[in-house]
Design a protein around this motif. Structure first.
Motif, mmCIF file in Angstrom:
data_model
loop_
_atom_site.group_PDB
_atom_site.id
_atom_site.type_symbol
_atom_site.label_atom_id
_atom_site.label_comp_id
_atom_site.label_asym_id
_atom_site.label_seq_id
_atom_site.Cartn_x
_atom_site.Cartn_y
_atom_site.Cartn_z
ATOM 1 N N LEU A 252 24.184 47.716 20.320
ATOM 2 C CA LEU A 252 24.904 46.445 20.341
ATOM 3 C C LEU A 252 26.402 46.651 20.554
ATOM 4 C CD1 LEU A 252 23.123 44.401 17.506
ATOM 5 C CD2 LEU A 252 22.964 44.079 19.978
ATOM 6 N N SER A 253 26.968 47.659 19.892
ATOM 7 C CA SER A 253 28.405 47.923 20.045
ATOM 8 C C SER A 253 28.744 48.258 21.487
ATOM 9 C CB SER A 253 28.839 49.072 19.129
ATOM 10 O OG SER A 253 28.613 48.765 17.782
ATOM 11 N N MET A 254 27.936 49.094 22.109
ATOM 12 C CA MET A 254 28.215 49.490 23.479
ATOM 13 C C MET A 254 27.934 48.359 24.466
ATOM 14 S SD MET A 254 29.652 52.363 23.846
ATOM 15 C CE MET A 254 29.361 52.587 25.601
ATOM 16 N N LEU A 255 26.941 47.544 24.199
ATOM 17 C CA LEU A 255 26.674 46.398 25.066
ATOM 18 C C LEU A 255 27.853 45.415 25.030
ATOM 19 C CD1 LEU A 255 22.889 45.685 24.361
ATOM 20 C CD2 LEU A 255 23.887 46.546 26.479
ATOM 21 N N ILE A 256 28.362 45.149 23.827
ATOM 22 C CA ILE A 256 29.523 44.255 23.710
ATOM 23 C C ILE A 256 30.740 44.891 24.376
ATOM 24 C CG2 ILE A 256 31.110 43.171 22.071
ATOM 25 C CD1 ILE A 256 28.703 43.028 20.114
ATOM 26 N N SER A 257 30.930 46.182 24.144
ATOM 27 C CA SER A 257 32.055 46.896 24.738
ATOM 28 C C SER A 257 31.978 46.867 26.263
ATOM 29 C CB SER A 257 32.071 48.348 24.245
ATOM 30 O OG SER A 257 33.111 49.086 24.836
ATOM 31 N N GLY A 258 30.815 47.169 26.810
ATOM 32 C CA GLY A 258 30.651 47.128 28.259
ATOM 33 C C GLY A 258 30.828 45.737 28.834
ATOM 34 N N GLY A 259 30.351 44.727 28.114
ATOM 35 C CA GLY A 259 30.531 43.360 28.578
ATOM 36 C C GLY A 259 31.991 42.961 28.640
ATOM 37 N N LEU A 260 32.764 43.373 27.638
ATOM 38 C CA LEU A 260 34.196 43.063 27.639
ATOM 39 C C LEU A 260 34.910 43.767 28.794
ATOM 40 C CD1 LEU A 260 34.848 43.277 23.796
ATOM 41 C CD2 LEU A 260 35.201 41.253 25.215
ATOM 42 N N ALA A 261 34.558 45.017 29.034
ATOM 43 C CA ALA A 261 35.159 45.732 30.164
ATOM 44 C C ALA A 261 34.791 45.058 31.481
ATOM 45 C CB ALA A 261 34.707 47.191 30.166
ATOM 46 N N GLY A 262 33.547 44.612 31.593
ATOM 47 C CA GLY A 262 33.121 43.928 32.809
ATOM 48 C C GLY A 262 33.890 42.649 33.059
ATOM 49 N N LEU A 263 34.305 41.977 31.989
ATOM 50 C CA LEU A 263 35.045 40.719 32.144
ATOM 51 C C LEU A 263 36.386 40.920 32.837
ATOM 52 C CD1 LEU A 263 34.400 38.888 28.752
ATOM 53 C CD2 LEU A 263 33.516 38.291 31.011
ATOM 54 N N MET A 264 36.931 42.137 32.784
ATOM 55 C CA MET A 264 38.196 42.390 33.474
ATOM 56 C C MET A 264 38.109 42.046 34.955
ATOM 57 S SD MET A 264 40.190 45.797 34.450
ATOM 58 C CE MET A 264 39.900 45.413 36.174
ATOM 59 N N ALA A 265 36.923 42.231 35.528
ATOM 60 C CA ALA A 265 36.751 41.998 36.966
ATOM 61 C C ALA A 265 36.896 40.533 37.338
ATOM 62 C CB ALA A 265 35.379 42.514 37.397
ATOM 63 N N VAL A 266 36.685 39.634 36.389
ATOM 64 C CA VAL A 266 36.881 38.212 36.697
ATOM 65 C C VAL A 266 38.335 37.982 37.109
ATOM 66 C CG1 VAL A 266 36.766 35.867 35.783
ATOM 67 C CG2 VAL A 266 35.042 37.546 35.111
ATOM 68 N N ASN A 267 39.240 38.665 36.452
ATOM 69 C CA ASN A 267 40.660 38.527 36.761
ATOM 70 C C ASN A 267 41.008 39.120 38.116
ATOM 71 O OD1 ASN A 267 43.432 37.885 36.153
ATOM 72 N ND2 ASN A 267 43.764 40.023 35.621
ATOM 73 N N THR A 268 40.526 40.327 38.387
ATOM 74 C CA THR A 268 40.940 41.038 39.604
ATOM 75 C C THR A 268 40.127 40.633 40.833
ATOM 76 O OG1 THR A 268 39.464 42.874 39.024
ATOM 77 C CG2 THR A 268 41.749 43.037 38.303
ATOM 78 N N VAL A 269 38.818 40.474 40.663
ATOM 79 C CA VAL A 269 37.947 40.199 41.809
ATOM 80 C C VAL A 269 37.912 38.706 42.130
ATOM 81 C CG1 VAL A 269 35.576 40.326 42.673
ATOM 82 C CG2 VAL A 269 36.553 42.256 41.420
ATOM 83 N N ALA A 270 37.575 37.895 41.122
ATOM 84 C CA ALA A 270 37.471 36.451 41.359
ATOM 85 C C ALA A 270 38.835 35.765 41.317
ATOM 86 C CB ALA A 270 36.536 35.822 40.330
ATOM 87 N N GLY A 271 39.746 36.282 40.472
ATOM 88 C CA GLY A 271 41.026 35.616 40.301
ATOM 89 C C GLY A 271 42.082 35.986 41.308
ATOM 90 N N GLU A 272 42.180 37.285 41.646
ATOM 91 C CA GLU A 272 43.235 37.719 42.557
ATOM 92 C C GLU A 272 42.729 37.929 43.982
ATOM 93 O OE1 GLU A 272 46.372 41.394 43.330
ATOM 94 O OE2 GLU A 272 44.521 41.684 42.206
ATOM 95 N N ALA A 273 41.828 38.897 44.186
ATOM 96 C CA ALA A 273 41.425 39.289 45.541
ATOM 97 C C ALA A 273 40.546 38.242 46.213
ATOM 98 C CB ALA A 273 40.702 40.628 45.505
ATOM 99 N N GLU A 274 39.734 37.527 45.421
ATOM 100 C CA GLU A 274 38.780 36.537 45.924
ATOM 101 C C GLU A 274 37.818 37.159 46.929
ATOM 102 O OE1 GLU A 274 41.374 33.467 47.312
ATOM 103 O OE2 GLU A 274 41.761 32.686 45.299
ATOM 104 N N ARG A 275 37.525 38.414 46.707
ATOM 105 C CA ARG A 275 36.537 39.202 47.445
ATOM 106 C C ARG A 275 36.357 40.501 46.671
ATOM 107 N NH1 ARG A 275 39.227 39.547 52.985
ATOM 108 N NH2 ARG A 275 40.214 37.647 52.187
#
Length: 365
Positions: A252-275
């Motif tokens: 559970l700790s690693m799943l939550i940790s990995g999920g939080l790290a994955g959320l960073m991509a919302v900022n860079t991929v969807a928010g900035e680059a839009e690709r």
């Protein structure tokens, strides 16, 4: 009972470490023939001296909040998740697949879908190292680092052979549909009549990062699962005696940790680059380790440390432009000194502070 008060551990020790790092950085700048005070002025002005600077500083801060929280959650279970790079890379893949799958009519629909996909892909990439640690005893540091390379290789293959539009040379996906574009700070502040620079990529993901800080605080200090994670981190033997399953906590700790790290991509991929680009993470996964260390694995500390590194990243870019003698490698040296004093040399500051508080207690008694 700790040797020093909680406030000293959370505020005083990191602050002294930071001052030592800046002092040594100033000596390095002086050694190359430049004025350290001028360099400091440029860093501060370039990062928080204008709406443009604020926009980029908070954009970087958003990245580091997510990766810092990811490392912090694993730290509480006494696990060292160095796989933030790979988990954020897969998070970007998940966000991109969702954004490209549908002609989204509005960002209010695309945004939660991208958030869920990024978190799930990041968690899934952390699940294998977690399973190997929980069931096979494989060290989490080794497996998460190895999975960083696998994630990058997988992304390169997909962008070159699968997701790249026909006839395009650049290894990147096609642009996301307009309905999947996230609102920027310029657009959001315009809704309430506040002018803001159009250039910085700061977007609604920053608000998501603030929400993540609150949710992680609630998880770790206000839920039964958080108590079990902290108990397991303090003593696995005592936790097992109390009926806490190590396999469950590790997973559970690693799943939550990995999920939080994955959320960073919302900022860079969807928010900035839009690709989806070939390197949207750009080392933020590793910076998250320093952010968690400096922030003492507490969401408020992580937010403050992430803001500091956001200042260093944006202010360092301005310093490189304004002061040519200070090149990019020198900026990396300054960032490395902050990491060094906040992490590896923590006891060099902590031990004198502990002796000082012990002396004060003896005199008071």
């Amino acid at each position: 009972m700790t040797a020093i008060p909680r406030w000293a551990d959370v505020i005083l020790v990191p602050l002294l470490s930071l001052l030592l790092a800046f002092l040594l950085s100033g000596l390095v700048v002086l050694w190359i023939g430049e004025n350290p005070l001028t360099a400091l002025f440029i860093i501060v002005k370039g990062s928080v001296g204008s709406p443009y600077g604020w926009g980029y500083t908070l954009y970087y801060t958003t990245n580091f909040v997510f990766t810092g929280l990811a490392v912090a959650v694993a730290f509480h279970a006494k696990m060292f998740n160095i796989g933030g790079e790979g988990q954020a890379t897969l998070g970007g893949l998940g966000a991109a697949l969702v954004c490209l799958a549908v002609e989204w009519p509005h960002w209010l629909l695309a945004f939660p879908a991208a958030v869920i996909a990024a978190a799930l892909f990041g968690a899934a990439w952390a699940a294998v190292p977690a399973y190997l640690q929980a069931r096979r005893g494989s060290h989490i540091v080794i497996t998460t680092i190895m999975f960083n390379f696998i994630a990058f290789a997988l992304l390169v293959y997909l962008l070159v052979h699968v997701m790249k539009p026909p006839g395009q040379m650049a290894p990147e996906s096609r642009p996301f549909p307009p309905g999947a574009h996230l609102p920027t700070a310029h657009e959001m502040l315009a809704w309430i009549g506040i002018p803001f620079s159009k250039s910085p990529p700061l977007n609604v993901s920053f608000l998501l990062a603030l929400v993540a800080c609150v949710l992680v605080w609630l998880l770790i200090w206000r839920t039964r699962l958080g108590y079990e994670i902290r108990a397991f981190g303090h003593s696995e033997t005592a936790a097992v005696y109390a009926g806490i399953s190590p396999v469950r906590i590790i997973m559970l700790s690693m799943l939550i940790s990995g999920g939080l790290a994955g959320l960073m991509a919302v900022n860079t991929v969807a928010g900035e680059a839009e690709r989806l680009l070939i390197d949207s993470v750009q080392g933020a996964g590793f910076v998250g380790i320093a952010v968690a260390l400096m922030g003492r694995s507490h969401p408020i500390g992580v937010l403050c440390a992430a803001f500091l590194f956001g200042i260093l990243y944006q202010g360092g870019a301005e310093l490189e432009f304004e002061m040519p003698a200070v090149n990019r490698e020198m900026i990396v040296v300054i960032q490395a000194l902050v990491i060094l004093f906040a992490g590896a040399l923590d006891n060099m500051v902590r031990l004198p502070v502990e002796r000082l508080f012990a002396m004060v207690r003896r005199e008071a008694s």
